[in-house]
Design an enzyme around this catalytic site. Structure first.
Site, PDB file in Angstrom:
ATOM      1  N   ASP A   1       0.812  -1.210   0.000  1.00  0.00           N
ATOM      2  CA  ASP A   1       0.000   0.000   0.000  1.00  0.00           C
ATOM      3  C   ASP A   1       0.852   1.270   0.000  1.00  0.00           C
ATOM      4  OD1 ASP A   1      -2.315   1.581   0.311  1.00  0.00           O
ATOM      5  OD2 ASP A   1      -2.152   1.520   2.496  1.00  0.00           O
TER       6      ASP A   1
ATOM      7  N   ASN B   1       6.536  -7.564   6.905  1.00  0.00           N
ATOM      8  CA  ASN B   1       5.294  -6.896   7.276  1.00  0.00           C
ATOM      9  C   ASN B   1       4.108  -7.671   6.736  1.00  0.00           C
ATOM     10  OD1 ASN B   1       3.810  -4.433   8.319  1.00  0.00           O
ATOM     11  ND2 ASN B   1       3.029  -4.558   6.226  1.00  0.00           N
ATOM     12  N   GLU B   2       3.230  -8.085   7.643  1.00  0.00           N
ATOM     13  CA  GLU B   2       1.956  -8.707   7.313  1.00  0.00           C
ATOM     14  C   GLU B   2       2.066  -9.860   6.327  1.00  0.00           C
ATOM     15  OE1 GLU B   2      -0.986  -5.743   6.398  1.00  0.00           O
ATOM     16  OE2 GLU B   2      -1.031  -5.084   8.483  1.00  0.00           O
TER      17      GLU B   2
ATOM     18  N   ASN C   1      -0.565  -5.436  13.753  1.00  0.00           N
ATOM     19  CA  ASN C   1      -1.163  -4.366  12.955  1.00  0.00           C
ATOM     20  C   ASN C   1      -2.675  -4.575  13.028  1.00  0.00           C
ATOM     21  OD1 ASN C   1       1.473  -3.851  12.268  1.00  0.00           O
ATOM     22  ND2 ASN C   1       1.253  -4.331  10.092  1.00  0.00           N
TER      23      ASN C   1
ATOM     24  N   TYR D   1      -6.758  -2.991  12.832  1.00  0.00           N
ATOM     25  CA  TYR D   1      -7.615  -1.908  12.344  1.00  0.00           C
ATOM     26  C   TYR D   1      -9.048  -2.024  12.844  1.00  0.00           C
ATOM     27  CZ  TYR D   1      -3.683  -0.190   9.823  1.00  0.00           C
ATOM     28  OH  TYR D   1      -2.448   0.341   9.536  1.00  0.00           O
TER      29      TYR D   1
ATOM     30  N   GLU E   1       0.753  -1.144  14.200  1.00  0.00           N
ATOM     31  CA  GLU E   1      -0.134  -0.302  13.384  1.00  0.00           C
ATOM     32  C   GLU E   1      -1.512  -0.271  14.025  1.00  0.00           C
ATOM     33  OE1 GLU E   1      -0.423  -1.183   9.168  1.00  0.00           O
ATOM     34  OE2 GLU E   1       1.745  -1.475   8.988  1.00  0.00           O
TER      35      GLU E   1
ATOM     36  N   TRP F   1      -0.426   4.111  12.875  1.00  0.00           N
ATOM     37  CA  TRP F   1      -0.292   4.139  11.424  1.00  0.00           C
ATOM     38  C   TRP F   1      -1.062   5.326  10.911  1.00  0.00           C
ATOM     39  CZ3 TRP F   1       3.128   1.878   8.545  1.00  0.00           C
ATOM     40  CH2 TRP F   1       2.987   1.939   7.146  1.00  0.00           C
TER      41      TRP F   1
ATOM     42  N   LYS G   1      -4.030   8.016   6.512  1.00  0.00           N
ATOM     43  CA  LYS G   1      -4.025   7.683   7.946  1.00  0.00           C
ATOM     44  C   LYS G   1      -2.986   8.493   8.717  1.00  0.00           C
ATOM     45  CE  LYS G   1      -5.962   3.082   7.376  1.00  0.00           C
ATOM     46  NZ  LYS G   1      -5.740   2.903   5.923  1.00  0.00           N
TER      47      LYS G   1
END
Ligand code: GCB
Length: 594
Positions: free
Chosen positions: A163, A414-415, A468, A470, A506, A551, A570
């Site tokens: 992203d 990452n992820e 991370n 959300y 995040e 984040w 963000k």
């Protein structure tokens, strides 16, 4: 690999400035040997900069493939008899370099340096033509991975699995530097603390003819505090002043290769912060004191220059971190310029240092960025070759950054996908490699939403749980009560499953600057503040939560898409570094007034 530095025996010459630049739209340059002559039809381009946003031209911004850079440099006449090196601090994502007609370097990986000994190809006092072809292409076998598709009109499209905008080019300084023929090639330091006694274990690698090694440690005032001879050894510092978060005290370690009389053959100095890092159950200890991470995931990203390193922006960003009371950040999602880590060393800012391994997760990319559905790990997609590239990326990160006291934790991805047997197969050797390369720092990876402890299969390979999450954005958007319950339940599950510290790497919400509302409406500045406050409320209920990285620090560019309006919003600051309301919310929580 040592960063170029001027010393009594070394000189550096930055090649930054305007270079010639040509887009290779048809991919002909390598066949036609464009390095052999002056680049035809070239534009001028600043180095360092991403090329994408400079020229008001869609074909440059969206180019997929090779671009060519060329400059002519004069070798200082005083470098006669020296060893002369050409170094690129970064070429994103891969490059081949020629000096005159001779290929001198080839490198994959867009965020770590590479260099070549060019002594035999250049003449001190003379000029030399330097040409680099830089490719922004990502494949299933690069780190980060990606793949190229074709549009109906025959253009190539780079599909990224992450992203942020796929900025490319020469993002950092290009150097020529000279060292003596016998030279300090590398040094590794490991520091220890025992009460008021500090230790500095060192190991020096030399190049050229075999010679002795002498090291001297001095304090900020330049007074010698310890010395030793030999390529490896340990120095003891009584009454040590440790490197602490918020207080980046640095000693200087000077390495000398003694010559005849008083003049050393070579000398090189690195700053050394004496500190320790250790995990104890759920505590993250720096100098045996529990550390709580307050800060951000960031990006190297700015208008016009894209991902280029820029000292003005760096100093400003650190000033904003200080204004907020932040004490740390993560180099999401790739190694940042070495200048950034050196600055963090000097200012006592703690860093989670991340490899460029972002997007090892095709399910996520399909869901969020509209990529085609693929299996993450397979012979045709992310496979053994990707794993080899990932191993090299870990190695290059650790060899570059091992001596920075600010770096307290390696994030190796990452992820990534982390719930399948294939993901364990992929990550087990990589975690082992990171530990082998640096047994002194903990390791982790940023875990993706949904990869909860009941389904995750790789967290036991790591020291820290990095989440991370959300809640309140990609899940339960606009419903912070449900989000809060979900978040609390998940943290409880991690606490029950692992005796490890948890860092939120995040959490956040897209926020359109200037959008206000009387009700907590997603995208408004009030909602971003409320969402962060909700996370903080929940974090404060758990001792095992030892860090909060929002984040993101600032809004940043991404590929266009239905989820992104002019990039990812963000940021707590806009891309121009204006604060949104959330910046003040964070400052009230983080800023500990003296
Ligand atoms: C994530 C990614 C980050 C994205 C962010 C978002 O989980 O790690 O690269 O930008 O979410 O805003 O969706």
């Amino acid at each position: 690999m040592l960063p170029p530095r001027e010393t009594a025996t070394r000189e550096c010459k930055s090649l930054n400035g305007l270079w010639r630049f040509a887009l290779d739209a048809e991919g002909r340059g390598r066949q036609e040997a464009w390095w052999r002559q002056r680049l035809a039809g070239a534009r001028e381009i600043p180095v360092p900069a991403s090329y994408n946003d400079l020229f008001a031209a869609a074909e440059v911004r969206n180019h997929v493939g090779d671009v060519w850079y060329q400059t002519v440099a004069r070798i200082p006449p005083g470098w006669r008899g020296q060893r002369i090196v050409l170094r690129f601090d970064a070429a994103t994502h891969s490059a081949v370099v020629w000096v005159g007609d001779t290929q001198v370097a080839e490198h994959e990986g867009g965020y770590t340096p590479f260099e070549a000994d060019v002594t035999d190809l250049v003449e001190p006092g003379g000029e030399v033509r330097i040409t680099a072809v830089v490719s922004n292409v990502l494949t299933w076998h690069t780190i980060p991975p990606g793949y190229v598709t074709e549009t109906v009109d025959g253009r190539r499209r780079q599909q990224v699995l992450y992203d942020f905008f796929n900025y490319a080019g020469l993002h950092r300084t290009v150097w020529l530097y000279a060292t003596p023929r016998s030279y300090v090639a590398d040094v590794t330091v490991v520091t220890g603390l025992d009460g008021s006694t500090g230790t500095v274990r060192y190991e020096v690698e030399t190049g050229g003819a075999a010679v002795d090694v002498r090291v001297v440690l001095s304090d900020v005032g330049g007074s010698e505090v310890a010395r030793a001879t030999g390529a490896r050894g340990e120095l003891t510092v009584e009454g040590v002043r440790p490197w602490e978060p918020g207080e980046g005290y640095l000693y200087d370690l000077t390495i000398e290769l003694p010559g005849e009389g008083d003049t050393p053959l070579d000398t090189y100095t690195i700053p050394v912060g004496i500190r320790t890092v250790r995990i104890d159950s759920t505590r993250f200890l720096i100098n045996e004191k529990p550390f709580y991470f307050r800060g951000f995931g960031k990006h190297e990203d700015a208008a016009v220059r894209g991902k280029a390193h820029d000292n003005a922006l760096m100093v400003h960003d650190f000033a904003l971190l200080d204004w907020l009371g932040a004490n740390s950040f993560r180099t999401s999602h790739y190694p940042y310029a070495e200048e950034v880590l050196e600055y963090a060393d000097r200012h006592g800012i703690v860093v989670i240092d991340e490899t460029p391994a972002v997007g090892i997760n095709t399910g996520l990319a399909a869901g969020v960025f509209g990529a085609e559905p693929h299996v993450t790990f397979s012979d045709e997609t992310i496979n053994k070759n990707t794993q080899d590239a990932h191993r090299r990326a870990i190695r290059e990160l650790i060899t570059r950054d091992k001596n920075h006291p600010c770096v307290v934790l390696w994030s190796i991805a990452n992820e990534p996908e982390s719930v399948t047997p294939a993901s364990r197969h992929y990550f087990e050797p990589l975690a082992a490699e990171a530990r082998r390369l640096d047994p002194t720092r903990p390791i982790g990876f940023a875990n993706v939403m949904g990869s909860t402890p009941d389904v995750d299969v790789i967290t036991d390979l790591f020291d820290v749980v990095m989440l991370n999450r959300y809640y309140g954005w990609y899940e339960s958007v606009g419903d912070l009560a449900t989000a809060e319950a979900g978040l609390e339940a998940e943290i409880s599950a991690w606490v029950a499953a692992y005796d490890k510290p948890i860092i939120f790497t995040e959490y956040g919400a897209d926020t359109f600057p200037g959008l206000h509302d009387v009700v907590p409406a997603p995208w408004s500045e009030e909602y971003q503040s409320d969402l962060l406050a909700m996370f903080h409320r929940v974090f404060d209920r758990f001792d095992a939560v030892v860090g909060e990285h929002v984040w993101n620090f600032a809004d940043f560019a991404t590929a266009p898409g239905v989820m992104r309006v002019d990039g990812n919003k963000k940021g707590v600051f806009t891309r121009e570094r204006r604060p949104k309301a959330a910046a003040h919310t964070l400052r009230r929580r983080w800023r500990v007034e003296p």
